[in-house]
Design an enzyme around this catalytic site. Sequence first.
Site, short mmCIF file in Angstrom:
data_model
loop_
_atom_site.label_atom_id
_atom_site.label_comp_id
_atom_site.label_asym_id
_atom_site.label_seq_id
_atom_site.Cartn_x
_atom_site.Cartn_y
_atom_site.Cartn_z
N ILE A 643 0.93 -1.38 0.18
CA ILE A 643 -0.08 0.01 0.16
C ILE A 643 0.99 1.36 0.16
CG2 ILE A 643 -2.81 -1.36 1.13
CD1 ILE A 643 -1.04 0.36 3.72
N ASP A 772 9.82 12.09 13.85
CA ASP A 772 9.61 12.66 12.03
C ASP A 772 7.66 12.87 12.01
OD1 ASP A 772 9.74 12.72 8.98
OD2 ASP A 772 9.43 10.15 9.28
#
Length: 941
Positions: A643, A772
Amino acid sequence: MDLTSSNHCKWGGVTCKDGLVTAISLPRQTFRKPIPPSLCLLKNLTYLDLSYNNFSTSFPTILYNCSNLKYLDLSNNAFGGKLAADINSLSAKLEHLNLSSNRIMGEIPPSIGWFPKLKSLLLDTNQFDGSYPAKDISNLANLEVLTLAENPFLPAPFQVELGKLTRLTYLWLSGMNMTGEIPESLSSLTELSLLSVSNNMLQGTIPTWVWQHKKLQYLYMFANSFTGEISSSVTAVNLVELDVSSNNLTGTIPDDFGRLINLTMLFLYTNQLHGSIPPSIGLLPNLSDIRLFEDMLSGSLPPELGKHSPLGNLEVCNNNLSGELPADLCSNRKLYDIVVFNNNFYGKLPQSLDGCYRLNNLMLYNNHFTGEFPKSIWSVVTNELTTVMIQNNNFSGTFPTQLPWNFTRLEMSNNRFSGPIPTLAGKIEVFRAANNSLCGEIPWNLMGISQVTELDLSGNQITGSIPMTIGVLKLNALNLSGNQISGTIPAAFGFTSGLTILDLSSNALSGEIPKAINKLKLNFLNLSMNQLTGEIPTSLQNEAYERSFLFNPGLCVSSNNSIPNFPICSARANNNNDISRRLIALFLVLASIMLVGSAVGGFLLLKRQKNTQDPLSWKLTQFHALHFTEYDVLSGLCEQNWIGSGRSGKVYRISVVDGEGGSRMVAVKKIWNAQNLDSKLEKDFLAEVQILGEIRHINIVKLLCCISSSEAKLLVYEYMENGSLDRWLHQRDRVGSLAPLDWPTRLQIAIDSARGLCYMHHDSSPAIVHCDVKSANILLDPEFRAKIADFGLARILLKTGDPESISGIGGTFGYMAPEYGYRLKVNEKVDVYSFGVVLLELTTGRVANDGGLEYCLAEWAWRQYQEYGLSIDLLDEDIRDPANIEDAFAVFTLGVICTGGQPSVRPSMKDVLYALLRFEHKSRERSPQHVVSEEMSLLES
């Protein structure tokens, strides 16, 4: 203290009658020792004032023996402890008891209500944290003054029993955690001259009787949650000061306010009032302070405002007001503050400002004023003026040779000022004059002996060179971009040790960049679009400054590993034969490498495929109860389940067993090892995985297990059906079927994400820095509740032992905090910066970066905020509903604050979460996408 001497009646602070002491008044004497027990041997003592001293014992119960006391003032000391339950053992004749401004805590004992003659009871500004005994206090039938304010009482409704104190003239109940509505029983307090219930949690409407009170002079009800309109019939004509600011009042300002002829102070700011300001307010004869900012008022200011009264302060900023400023605004020469920014005022400034000698703050920015700026403002006669902020108008005019000595801040960007640059002097700290028509050279004594820290002269017509005297300044920020400045960059910049922002772009500077700039710790540097030559200083040859030197074709770098797209400074080979020989040798080496690489690659591929298919070579470490095995996961690692991909590997969606024959979806992140891990690195990785696997928080994606081998790591997470926030904000056009997120949904996503980060920073042990944070790592469940994902575990696999390696791989361009470029170690403030970018994405709909060299959302937002303020054009078109704009602007502003260049000035995630929860509390509606109840939200938090 010996009061047995025959001369005691001559002592200062001692009052006698017939040779006997009746009163002692010794305030502000810096007494520290306890009150002596012998004091109460003075049997005729009726008055005792020991206020403003340094007593620090508990309440002095020895005063119980002063049986004739009528007046006792122990305020403004440091008495602590609790009040004894038998406080009523003080004199039964007591009429005045003042214990305010001490450190007394605990409950106020019920016996406080057992003083039959008490007229004033002052207990404010202590640390009482129990319930306030309103029923007992209501027994004090003769009470005229009552203060319980500024104590951390337990939250409780406004007690109706206080309505029994019908002789009260002064009632101060601010800041004591009262809830509910103001009871109608208080309407019986017909003698009140002061009523203050500010800084509580009161709600409902302000009762009509308040506006019709005949003797009320001082009314303070600010910082609550009152709603509704102000009564249209205001007959409290004795009002002197009125403050109902920071509530949720609606409707218009009643014209009856013009009947309050004694009014000196009118504070209605930070409400939702609309309509015009009644002209009758301009006729009030005593009005000196009017604050109506942060409402929704429109129309013009009362035309006679300032003509009939000693007006000193005018604050009407952040409204929709228009027209010209009243002609007689400063006709009485009392005006010291004019704060009208963020409106639609136009025209020239009134002539009455020419003689406004007491003016201290002049804030006119973000309007449409025109004409020449009054020269008298620059005059040394106006020696009280400190702040002038007139940016974003259409003013014209020139400067005097030197600015006034008292100026501390002058902001006049985006106007039409012309002429030479003035010399700055005295106390000035900020001078911003960008985008005008200033010309000539920068004077060598530009700063005089000023304390300027921010200087912005960008976008003018300045010529000449930068003076060497720049090195003596204490500048933090300097922007000279967009001019016609020539010459070299002075080496004196190396002495400006506090400089963090330097922009000299779009000029005609030449020569080399001085090596002295290596000494600076710059958060932002832009030398682009000049004619600079030579090697870029070594400390600036890193990714943090890769956009700082564009369009300087003469610049070069020391190696290809520093800044891309710049030539290497090393000397080129002298002859073509040498080049040919080197090319031939290079091709031979490359061919050999390709042959060997193919063989090795084939061997590794076979080995990797073998290990992938062989479950015996994989180790599963689980953090939650599982009903699937590593084989179930490994068998699903196929292309049809793929995905997406990240920096460190691929992500798959796999269906696995979920007990009793059921199934569930999981997300699997596959991270290939970049190198064979040594035992310590493997241990570090598993330790960090263990920490994250043990996290149990509703707003952090569950790490179900880790499956590892010598070739790769598989991180198995719970699957989030609605994908990432990035998908809903920025990929809708590509996906096609996604509806835009409404504002309540976006706000809830921000709050959920902040909760997750807040847990990581403040409640996890050890604390976790994500490194992040971005919209792609904020995942959404079916109800659009958000969870933080992807903790950057791949960086453990990529460590090389270099302490700076985290700078190279932590974060994503557009979300990375500036300190990644110049600090060896980073802290949780890098997450705050990245989350600020996410807030900007939520409010503007823009991407964090578009892949180009010129776009960074944080920089764009800061520039827009500085130049144009809060404009509707900032917001995503899908959230421009008038009901959302105020909160959206607030969250945008919070995003700008979070992306501040200096880590120390950014808020903590705890502060950010608190601010977002306040915005949520103000929100009126919930989106259909929010199907989770408020009760569930509270449980989750």
